[in-house]
Design an enzyme around this catalytic site. Structure first.
Site, PDB file in Angstrom:
ATOM      1  N   CYS A  18       0.844  -1.197   0.000  1.00 57.19           N
ATOM      2  CA  CYS A  18       0.000   0.000   0.000  1.00 57.19           C
ATOM      3  C   CYS A  18       0.877   1.243   0.000  1.00 57.19           C
ATOM      4  O   CYS A  18       2.104   1.164   0.132  1.00 57.19           O
ATOM      5  CB  CYS A  18      -0.930   0.021   1.213  1.00 57.19           C
ATOM      6  SG  CYS A  18      -0.051   0.199   2.785  1.00 57.19           S
ATOM      7  N   ASP A 418       9.626  30.475 -30.559  1.00 52.96           N
ATOM      8  CA  ASP A 418      10.799  30.945 -31.289  1.00 52.96           C
ATOM      9  C   ASP A 418      10.514  30.781 -32.778  1.00 52.96           C
ATOM     10  O   ASP A 418       9.762  29.896 -33.181  1.00 52.96           O
ATOM     11  CB  ASP A 418      12.013  30.115 -30.885  1.00 52.96           C
ATOM     12  CG  ASP A 418      13.256  30.527 -31.645  1.00 52.96           C
ATOM     13  OD1 ASP A 418      13.601  31.709 -31.612  1.00 52.96           O
ATOM     14  OD2 ASP A 418      13.866  29.652 -32.293  1.00 52.96           O
TER      15      ASP A 418
END
Length: 730
Positions: A18, A418
């Site tokens: 768990c 860009d």
């Protein structure tokens, strides 16, 4: 604080049941001398540790984990074998619990209608309690030694107390109710939940397994003039490798001879094959479709694009987004809080129930609270979604560096692109040809290419490339001369040919009046003009520009539809920048920005309150990528840009930006759904299990129903995360 001597290691961990197990290991590792940072991911069964090798070593770190009762497999094969062994063990324990628990459950549901002695139920339940549930006791004892509590603690107290109580009643010959069926069914359902959870987690990891599986195991190399098949690990940089039709490319390299079409979809997500010829780059794991070719191996082993992708995805899947801290904080106190609630529940029911039923009613509600509150769903809510989301991204050609990038991406409101190599192709091409003064277009190209063929300038290469594509036979030339940055001259068939800038022509007294209209037309498009003159007279103007990628405009439009503001940033002059931006459908332009100024421009947008994603591909983009809230690198660009980014688009097309942002939004949406349902499940389930509805309805939650609900909650969280596997590319 990180030092230069810091090292990083990922340790596989088996035996975790768990999320509490993961936190226990994480805390012990973090407390180990020399450990800078430790993170344990329950979904991927991996411990990620940054450490100072002067104080800690991998075997010491593995020892810390093993001292807690978990295992650290040594190899990939051992990991797979360990997982299979664990699953086989859980399956075996489940079938024992199911086989012995089924008749006990049937007897329990008859509520004494069948005259079966309690000791029969005890004998049937004993194998379940003593064998099937044994791993829970071991895990609970480990937690107790460390003065903590986890899921095993809750199940041990819940199922164990029901079994012990029922056993004592049976041995003393009392006629009080027994709860053997609760013990048997709880253990069986929890084990079934683990099996289903393991299968779902396995499906969540399919993407990384598929990536690893696409690499071939052998390669055909040329040694001593002979072709020889060798194991992939034996290929070294510099080897000449032969690839035939239908075969996979084994490593990264550059084609030496031959032509073919290569399917790169498993790396880039793009479905169309890519043409390859001498000088083309090829990548390991891609599939050769048609012809055969020889290539020179450049990157082998862990340096190949595929292995770097696998490493990036594994690192991302082991990371946690900031939102996971909420679950970590809550679940850190959760188990202790549940124990306190269960004890209070027992005390209240014991005090308020009728004397003849007080112990049994207090016990039933005590067990129900413990079982329904196991925090597995909470622990799985975030890591499973990150696991599936980053894996799906890799299949789509989107590499997400970590969980933090995933969370940041969903909050972006501004995208800065860009220009060169991002919006445009990154290489100049001829866009227009304007023949003048009686020259035909093919004649103009023939003369221009003849004089440009010996130049190394990018514009010259664009002219000769365009002439070849048009089927123009390039003439021979002599007396070649170049004036750096301006133009070239040569003799072609006895005629003096010049090619260059307007300044170059004026310096040589070439009259430009006849070319003014063509020059103005070229200027409007933002292209660069190359003028051609023959024997001192202007023969034409050739326009050359870095052309916009075919998908750029559509990609920008889709980003706008997502509610994002799109900017373009470039070092080009404003006129050229605005011309390119117009072609791409971008209104906001940052032009004439130096490489150093790009990061400052991004910061200026951030100072205005914007959450900025910077998209670039060059070395000069790296500072801006790092400054942005989210750096997105075009994968066809420089390695330094990729290293500075949070997300890498392998295919190099702008459409990947939209796909990456949509994937991040969907992943975060599913994480929030998972956390909501995990919290809501416990917030609703614990009061019901404690008996909050009893005064109104007379109804109590059976421990059996509680165990089924607990198992279902974990499986539902993983299943919800698996919806990301079908996330569309478009």
């Amino acid at each position: 604080m990180s030092t230069k001597t810091e090292e990083h290691i990922d340790l596989p961990v088996s035996g975790m049941s768990c999320a509490s197990c993961a936190r226990t290991i994480e805390k012990q590792l973090a407390a180990t001398p020399g450990v800078v940072h430790a993170s344990v991911n329950f979904a991927t069964s991996t411990a990620t540790v940054d450490f100072d090798p002067r104080q800690a070593a991998p075997n010491k770190l593995a020892g810390v984990i093993e001292d807690l009762g978990y295992r650290v497999p040594a190899t990939v094969e051992d990991v797979a074998a360990s997982e299979e062994s664990e699953n086989r063990d859980v399956r075996q324990r489940f079938w024992v619990a199911a086989a012995f628990g089924a008749p006990v459950a049937i007897l329990g549901m008859t509520h004494g209608a069948l005259p079966v002695p309690h000791w029969i139920q005890l004998l049937l339940t004993a194998p379940v309690a003593l064998y099937s549930a044994a791993p829970f006791y071991t895990g609970a004892w480990t937690a107790l030694r460390l003065r903590t509590a986890n899921m095993n603690t809750l199940i041990t107290l819940g199922a164990g107390s029901a079994f012990l109580y029922s056993t004592v009643v049976t041995l003393l010959g009392q006629h009080a109710p027994v709860y053997f069926e609760a013990t048997a069914v709880i253990v069986a359902l929890v084990l079934l939940g683990r099996l289903l959870e393991s299968r779902a987690k396995g499906r969540a990891s399919d993407a990384i397994r598929r990536l690893i599986g696409i690499q071939p195991t052998t390669a055909r190399v040329v040694r001593n003039l002979l072709e020889k098949d060798v194991p992939l690990a034996a290929v070294i940089a510099g080897d000449v490798v032969v690839v035939r039709p239908g075969e996979k490319v084994p490593v990264d390299g550059v084609v030496l001879k031959g032509e073919s079409d290569v399917d790169e979809s498993m790396l880039t997500g793009e479905s169309l094959p890519v043409a390859k010829s001498a000088g083309s780059r090829v990548f390991g794991g891609t599939i050769n479709r048609t012809g055969s070719f020889h290539f020179k191996a450049q990157r082998v082993g862990k340096d190949t694009a595929l292995q770097r992708i696998v490493a990036l995805v594994q690192n991302a899947q082991s990371s946690r987004p900031p939102i996971a801290r909420i679950a970590d904080i809550v679940s850190g106190y959760f188990t202790v809080a549940v124990l306190a609630i269960a004890i209070v529940t027992f005390a209240i029911w014991f005090l308020l129930s009728p004397p003849e039923t007080r112990l049994s009613m207090a016990l039933v509600n005590f067990v129900a609270v413990l079982i329904i509150a196991c925090p597995c769903a909470m622990g799985l809510a975030t890591p499973t979604a990150v696991l599936v989301g980053t894996g799906r991204g890799a299949e789509m050609g989107i590499l997400i560096r970590n969980g933090e990038a995933l969370e940041t991406a969903q909050s972006i409101d501004t995208v800065v692109l860009d220009k060169t190599g991002t919006i445009t192709r990154g290489s100049p091409e001829v866009t227009e040809v304007h023949p003048l003064n009686g020259y035909a277009e093919r004649d103009l190209l023939r003369l221009a290419a003849a004089v440009e063929r010996y130049s190394e300038h990018l514009l010259a290469a664009a002219v000769t490339r365009h002439a070849s594509r048009q089927g123009v036979e390039i003439a021979e030339s002599s007396g070649f001369q170049a004036t750096a940055g301006n133009g070239v001259s040569a003799q072609v068939g006895g005629r003096a040919v010049l090619a260059g800038s307007p300044k170059f022509m004026r310096d040589r007294h070439v009259e430009l009046e006849s070319g003014q209209a063509a020059l103005e037309q070229v200027a409007k498009t933002g292209a660069t003009p190359v003028l051609v003159a023959v024997d001192g007279s202007l023969a034409g103007v050739i326009a050359i520009a870095d052309t916009v990628k075919p998908d750029s405009k559509a990609a920008v439009e889709r980003l706008r539809e997502m509610g994002l503001e799109v900017w373009m940033i470039t070092g080009d002059n404003r006129r050229t920048a605005e011309a390119i931006a117009a072609q791409a459908g971008i209104d906001s332009v940052l032009a004439e920005v130096s490489p150093e100024g790009k990061a400052a421009a991004i910061k200026d947008l951030q100072d205005r309150g914007r959450r900025v994603a910077m998209v670039g591909d060059g070395i000069n983009d790296a500072p801006a990528l790092a400054q942005a809230n989210l750096g997105i690198a075009i994968g066809t660009g420089a390695d330094v840009a990729i290293e500075a980014s949070d997300i890498t688009l392998i295919g190099g097309e702008l459409g990947g930006i939209e796909r990456a942002l949509k994937l991040s939004r969907k992943t975060m949406r599913i994480i929030k759904q998972n956390l909501f349902w995990a919290f809501a499940y416990n917030a609703l389930g614990i009061p019901i299990a404690a008996g909050a509805l009893y005064p109104l309805t007379g109804w109590l939650l059976s421990p059996i129903v509680a165990s089924a609900a607990m198992a279902l909650s974990s499986v539902s969280v993983v299943t919800n995360s698996l919806r990301l596997r079908s996330h569309a590319r478009e």
